[in-house]
Scaffold this motif. Structure first.
Motif, PDB file in Angstrom:
ATOM      1  N   LEU A   1     -23.043 -20.430  49.073  1.00 49.91           N
ATOM      2  CA  LEU A   1     -23.617 -21.715  49.475  1.00 49.91           C
ATOM      3  C   LEU A   1     -25.139 -21.764  49.397  1.00 49.91           C
TER       4      LEU A   1
ATOM      5  N   SER B   1     -28.678 -22.818  48.075  1.00 47.42           N
ATOM      6  CA  SER B   1     -29.206 -24.001  47.408  1.00 47.42           C
ATOM      7  C   SER B   1     -30.070 -23.549  46.241  1.00 47.42           C
TER       8      SER B   1
ATOM      9  N   HIS C   1     -22.727 -30.110  44.720  1.00 50.85           N
ATOM     10  CA  HIS C   1     -22.035 -28.836  44.907  1.00 50.85           C
ATOM     11  C   HIS C   1     -21.613 -28.275  43.564  1.00 50.85           C
TER      12      HIS C   1
ATOM     13  N   ARG D   1     -24.935 -24.765  46.154  1.00 56.12           N
ATOM     14  CA  ARG D   1     -25.374 -26.156  46.334  1.00 56.12           C
ATOM     15  C   ARG D   1     -26.560 -26.378  45.409  1.00 56.12           C
TER      16      ARG D   1
END
Length: 144
Positions: free
Chosen positions: A35, A37, A100, A124
């Motif tokens: 996850l 970014s 995503h 992300r």
């Protein structure tokens, strides 16, 4: 998100440090963390045990492949797969259409025309250009 009493919602932000979170028989990935970014660049770091010392990495946004590259592993023994390090920074070739996505690593066997040891890591996407990556549309009417 998690619901607690009193009736409020709190967004939980996962924190990962100093570990290998994604692995299989061919890959141990240290970065990106689950996850994470990412903007238009993505650092990929870990170890791989693949024939020929090469594997394929793809970055997808759920609709399109934003990047496809072959990565060479630093390997000591060329005759058989041995664990070797990789540490590359990849630049996305296209802008994501979703906030995503995933990073997919696999060993490509041409003689079998298949993906071996597929490992998928959720990520992300940060803002690109003038604003954040768009949320997916749920409008099924086709109108504005």
């Amino acid at each position: 998100m998690i619901a607690v009493r009193p009736a409020r919602y709190y967004v939980l932000a996962p924190v990962f440090t100093g570990a290998v979170f994604y692995r299989n028989a061919a890959f141990e990935v240290e970065e990106p963390l689950p996850l994470t970014s990412v903007g238009n660049r993505l650092r990929l770091r870990g170890r791989a045990r693949v024939w020929g010392g090469r594997f394929v990495v793809e970055v997808e946004d759920g609709h399109d492949v934003l990047l496809r590259r072959t990565v060479q592993v630093e390997q000591m023994n060329e005759s058989a797969p041995a664990w070797g390090q990789f540490d590359v920074t990849l630049e996305l070739e296209r802008q994501p259409s979703s906030p995503h996505g995933v990073v997919a690593l696999y060993e490509e066997r041409l003689e079998e025309v298949s993906r071996q040891h597929l490992l998928v890591i959720p990520i992300r996407f940060e803002a690109w250009g003038d604003g954040p990556a768009p949320e997916p549309s749920h409008d099924r009417t086709g109108g504005a």
